[in-house]
Design a protein around this motif. Structure first.
Motif, PDB file in Angstrom:
ATOM      1  N   ARG A   1      -3.910   2.844   4.376  1.00 39.57           N
ATOM      2  CA  ARG A   1      -4.506   4.304   4.083  1.00 39.57           C
ATOM      3  C   ARG A   1      -3.928   4.961   3.150  1.00 39.57           C
ATOM      4  O   ARG A   1      -4.605   5.542   2.420  1.00 39.57           O
ATOM      5  CB  ARG A   1      -4.336   5.111   5.544  1.00 39.57           C
ATOM      6  CG  ARG A   1      -5.194   4.875   6.798  1.00 39.57           C
ATOM      7  CD  ARG A   1      -5.261   6.093   7.777  1.00 39.57           C
ATOM      8  NE  ARG A   1      -3.940   6.294   8.414  1.00 39.57           N
ATOM      9  CZ  ARG A   1      -3.337   5.657   9.247  1.00 39.57           C
ATOM     10  NH1 ARG A   1      -4.124   4.790  10.012  1.00 39.57           N
ATOM     11  NH2 ARG A   1      -2.155   6.223   9.854  1.00 39.57           N
ATOM     12  N   ALA A   2      -2.688   4.930   2.920  1.00 40.22           N
ATOM     13  CA  ALA A   2      -2.088   5.292   1.741  1.00 40.22           C
ATOM     14  C   ALA A   2      -2.467   4.890   0.592  1.00 40.22           C
ATOM     15  O   ALA A   2      -2.844   5.628  -0.409  1.00 40.22           O
ATOM     16  CB  ALA A   2      -0.308   5.143   1.660  1.00 40.22           C
ATOM     17  N   GLN A   3      -2.694   3.467   0.441  1.00 38.51           N
ATOM     18  CA  GLN A   3      -3.238   2.838  -0.796  1.00 38.51           C
ATOM     19  C   GLN A   3      -4.712   3.234  -0.967  1.00 38.51           C
ATOM     20  O   GLN A   3      -4.970   3.519  -2.203  1.00 38.51           O
ATOM     21  CB  GLN A   3      -3.232   1.226  -0.511  1.00 38.51           C
ATOM     22  CG  GLN A   3      -1.871   0.734  -0.583  1.00 38.51           C
ATOM     23  CD  GLN A   3      -1.853  -0.612  -0.615  1.00 38.51           C
ATOM     24  OE1 GLN A   3      -2.820  -1.498  -0.425  1.00 38.51           O
ATOM     25  NE2 GLN A   3      -0.566  -1.521  -0.792  1.00 38.51           N
ATOM     26  N   ALA A   4      -5.420   3.438   0.180  1.00 37.79           N
ATOM     27  CA  ALA A   4      -6.636   3.735  -0.039  1.00 37.79           C
ATOM     28  C   ALA A   4      -7.110   5.445  -0.589  1.00 37.79           C
ATOM     29  O   ALA A   4      -7.720   5.436  -1.582  1.00 37.79           O
ATOM     30  CB  ALA A   4      -7.602   3.800   1.282  1.00 37.79           C
ATOM     31  N   ASP A   5      -5.955   6.142  -0.376  1.00 40.54           N
ATOM     32  CA  ASP A   5      -5.951   7.290  -0.868  1.00 40.54           C
ATOM     33  C   ASP A   5      -5.302   7.626  -2.072  1.00 40.54           C
ATOM     34  O   ASP A   5      -5.086   8.738  -2.558  1.00 40.54           O
ATOM     35  CB  ASP A   5      -5.045   8.378   0.273  1.00 40.54           C
ATOM     36  CG  ASP A   5      -5.876   8.572   1.549  1.00 40.54           C
ATOM     37  OD1 ASP A   5      -7.184   8.373   1.763  1.00 40.54           O
ATOM     38  OD2 ASP A   5      -5.137   8.974   2.676  1.00 40.54           O
ATOM     39  N   GLY A   6      -4.728   6.639  -2.728  1.00 45.85           N
ATOM     40  CA  GLY A   6      -4.001   6.554  -3.839  1.00 45.85           C
ATOM     41  C   GLY A   6      -2.545   7.196  -3.843  1.00 45.85           C
ATOM     42  O   GLY A   6      -2.043   7.691  -4.955  1.00 45.85           O
ATOM     43  N   ALA A   7      -2.175   7.231  -2.772  1.00 45.46           N
ATOM     44  CA  ALA A   7      -0.773   7.970  -2.352  1.00 45.46           C
ATOM     45  C   ALA A   7       0.201   6.847  -2.646  1.00 45.46           C
ATOM     46  O   ALA A   7       0.926   6.077  -1.867  1.00 45.46           O
ATOM     47  CB  ALA A   7      -0.503   8.408  -1.138  1.00 45.46           C
ATOM     48  N   GLN A   8       0.694   6.299  -4.002  1.00 45.80           N
ATOM     49  CA  GLN A   8       1.376   5.445  -4.361  1.00 45.80           C
ATOM     50  C   GLN A   8       2.951   5.478  -3.652  1.00 45.80           C
ATOM     51  O   GLN A   8       3.354   4.566  -3.295  1.00 45.80           O
ATOM     52  CB  GLN A   8       1.396   5.279  -5.862  1.00 45.80           C
ATOM     53  CG  GLN A   8       2.117   3.986  -6.284  1.00 45.80           C
ATOM     54  CD  GLN A   8       2.221   4.082  -8.011  1.00 45.80           C
ATOM     55  OE1 GLN A   8       2.424   4.771  -8.394  1.00 45.80           O
ATOM     56  NE2 GLN A   8       2.358   2.522  -8.348  1.00 45.80           N
TER      57      GLN A   8
ATOM     58  N   GLY B   1       2.160  -2.839  -5.897  1.00 39.66           N
ATOM     59  CA  GLY B   1       2.951  -4.335  -5.833  1.00 39.66           C
ATOM     60  C   GLY B   1       2.594  -4.908  -4.538  1.00 39.66           C
ATOM     61  O   GLY B   1       2.349  -6.124  -4.481  1.00 39.66           O
ATOM     62  N   CYS B   2       3.172  -4.309  -3.447  1.00 42.63           N
ATOM     63  CA  CYS B   2       2.729  -5.161  -2.074  1.00 42.63           C
ATOM     64  C   CYS B   2       1.376  -5.030  -1.848  1.00 42.63           C
ATOM     65  O   CYS B   2       0.419  -4.040  -2.067  1.00 42.63           O
ATOM     66  CB  CYS B   2       3.591  -4.365  -0.986  1.00 42.63           C
ATOM     67  SG  CYS B   2       5.176  -5.154  -0.687  1.00 42.63           S
ATOM     68  N   GLU B   3       0.936  -6.033  -1.075  1.00 43.74           N
ATOM     69  CA  GLU B   3      -0.674  -5.969  -0.515  1.00 43.74           C
ATOM     70  C   GLU B   3      -0.700  -5.899   1.092  1.00 43.74           C
ATOM     71  O   GLU B   3       0.062  -6.791   1.653  1.00 43.74           O
ATOM     72  CB  GLU B   3      -1.401  -7.122  -0.837  1.00 43.74           C
ATOM     73  CG  GLU B   3      -1.603  -7.482  -2.378  1.00 43.74           C
ATOM     74  CD  GLU B   3      -2.886  -6.447  -2.862  1.00 43.74           C
ATOM     75  OE1 GLU B   3      -3.622  -5.816  -1.923  1.00 43.74           O
ATOM     76  OE2 GLU B   3      -2.875  -6.146  -3.946  1.00 43.74           O
ATOM     77  N   CYS B   4      -1.060  -4.840   1.527  1.00 46.54           N
ATOM     78  CA  CYS B   4      -0.914  -4.558   3.131  1.00 46.54           C
ATOM     79  C   CYS B   4      -1.680  -5.528   3.757  1.00 46.54           C
ATOM     80  O   CYS B   4      -1.246  -5.716   4.806  1.00 46.54           O
ATOM     81  CB  CYS B   4      -1.439  -3.061   3.387  1.00 46.54           C
ATOM     82  SG  CYS B   4      -2.805  -2.753   2.776  1.00 46.54           S
ATOM     83  N   GLY B   5      -2.707  -6.242   2.951  1.00 44.85           N
ATOM     84  CA  GLY B   5      -3.357  -7.325   3.816  1.00 44.85           C
ATOM     85  C   GLY B   5      -2.580  -8.658   4.041  1.00 44.85           C
ATOM     86  O   GLY B   5      -2.461  -9.366   5.113  1.00 44.85           O
ATOM     87  N   ASP B   6      -1.587  -8.897   2.984  1.00 44.19           N
ATOM     88  CA  ASP B   6      -0.386  -9.825   3.247  1.00 44.19           C
ATOM     89  C   ASP B   6       0.433  -9.358   4.236  1.00 44.19           C
ATOM     90  O   ASP B   6       0.824 -10.057   5.301  1.00 44.19           O
ATOM     91  CB  ASP B   6       0.283  -9.778   2.065  1.00 44.19           C
ATOM     92  CG  ASP B   6      -0.176 -10.754   0.684  1.00 44.19           C
ATOM     93  OD1 ASP B   6      -1.311 -11.274   1.127  1.00 44.19           O
ATOM     94  OD2 ASP B   6       0.444 -11.048  -0.342  1.00 44.19           O
ATOM     95  N   HIS B   7       0.781  -8.538   4.450  1.00 42.81           N
ATOM     96  CA  HIS B   7       1.617  -7.968   5.535  1.00 42.81           C
ATOM     97  C   HIS B   7       1.003  -8.190   6.963  1.00 42.81           C
ATOM     98  O   HIS B   7       1.528  -8.556   7.864  1.00 42.81           O
ATOM     99  CB  HIS B   7       1.949  -6.290   5.628  1.00 42.81           C
ATOM    100  CG  HIS B   7       2.767  -5.852   4.408  1.00 42.81           C
ATOM    101  ND1 HIS B   7       3.225  -4.611   4.087  1.00 42.81           N
ATOM    102  CD2 HIS B   7       3.468  -6.785   3.760  1.00 42.81           C
ATOM    103  CE1 HIS B   7       4.051  -4.736   3.047  1.00 42.81           C
ATOM    104  NE2 HIS B   7       4.403  -5.663   2.917  1.00 42.81           N
TER     105      HIS B   7
END
Length: 246
Positions: free
Chosen positions: A127-134, A182-188
Motif C-alpha cells: 500500500r505504501a508503494q502504491a501511495d508513493g510513500a517512499q 529498491g525492495c519489491e514487496c512481491g518478492d517478499h
C-alpha cells in the motif's frame, strides 16, 4: 470534546513535539531524496525554514547523526550522510550471506502468528508503494527482514541482521532512484510463501535474487549538487510554535 481538542493542540506545541516534527521532516526529506547525499544542512537556514531556534535544529541533527542519516563535522557543520559505494556493496554482500543462512532456522520455527505478522507487513508495504510513500515503504521493507530474522529465535543473529537492514535503508535512501524503494514487496510475498511451504533451497534462491536486485537498482554514479531551498522544503511542515515562543 472541545477541551480534549484544545489539549491536543497544546500538546502539539510542546518543545518535544516540535523537535519530533523537525526530526521527522528532515528524515523523510533525506529518504525521499528531496535532500541529496552530501547536501549541507546549515543550522541558520533550517531554523529560518522551520521558524524555530538553532538549538531545536541542532537537537534534530544530533538525532539524525545517531541514526547515520546525517554526518556532523567539527567546524564544518552537518550534511546528509553518504555511504561510499564500497560500503553499500559490503552491506548487501553481508546480507546475502546472513539472510540465506537464516532460511533453515526460519522454516523450522515459522508459526501462524509469525505468518500473520509478516503478511501484514507485506500488505502495508504494498500500500505504501502504491501511495508513493517512499519513506514508509523503505521502513516497512526493513521491518519485514527484521521480523523474519526474529522468527529464528536467535537473538545475536537477529540483532546482526537488524543492523544490516537498517544500514541498507540508508544506502537505498542515498543511492536508490526517486521512483523506487529498491525492495519489491512481491518478492517478499514469494519468499514468505516458499518459507511457509518448507521449500528451503528455493527460498534461499529467491532471497539471493531479491537482495541482488536491490543492489542492482542502486545508482552509484549520479550526484545532485544543487543547494536545497529549505523554505520550499520545510516551510509548510514547520511546527506551530516559533522560536520567539520558546
Amino acid at each position: 470534546m472541545a477541551m480534549e481538542s484544545n489539549a491536543a493542540t497544546r500538546a502539539e506545541r510542546t518543545p518535544r513535539n516540535r523537535d519530533d516534527t523537525i526530526h521527522r521532516a528532515l528524515s523523510e526529506a533525506i529518504v525521499d531524496h528531496r535532500l541529496a547525499p552530501g547536501a549541507r544542512l546549515p543550522e541558520d537556514a533550517l531554523a529560518e525554514a522551520f521558524e524555530v531556534s538553532r538549538t531545536s535544529i541542532r537537537k534534530a541533527l544530533q538525532r539524525l547523526a545517531l541514526e547515520h542519516l546525517v554526518t556532523l563535522r567539527t567546524n564544518r557543520g552537518a550534511q546528509v550522510a553518504k555511504p561510499s559505494p564500497d560500503e553499500a556493496r559490503e552491506v548487501f554482500a553481508a546480507r546475502r550471506l546472513a539472510e540465506c543462512a537464516l532460511v533453515d532456522w526460519v522454516v523450522d520455527a515459522l508459526g501462524d502468528d509469525d505468518l500473520t505478522a509478516l503478511h501484514e507487513l507485506v500488505d502495508r508495504e504494498r500500500r505504501a508503494q502504491a501511495d508513493g510513500a517512499q519513506h514508509e515503504a523503505i521502513q516497512l521493507s526493513a521491518a519485514f527482514h527484521i521480523r523474519l530474522a526474529r522468527v529464528a529465535h536467535n537473538a545475536p543473529f537477529a540483532t546482526f541482521i537488524e543492523q544490516l537492514a537498517r544500514r541498507s535503508s540508508l544506502v537505498i535512501a542515498v543511492y536508490g532512484s526517486a521512483s523506487s524503494v529498491g525492495c519489491e514487496c512481491g518478492d517478499h510475498g514469494e519468499i514468505l510463501a516458499l518459507l511457509a511451504g518448507g521449500e528451503r533451497e528455493r527460498a534461499r534462491q529467491w532471497m539471493t535474487r531479491h537482495l541482488e536486485g536491490i543492489e542492482r537498482s542502486l545508482n552509484f554514479d549520479g550526484e545532485r549538487r544543487e543547494t536545497p531551498d529549505f523554505n520550499a522544503l520545510f516551510g509548510r511542515h514547520g511546527p506551530t510554535q516559533t522560536a520567539s515562543e520558546e
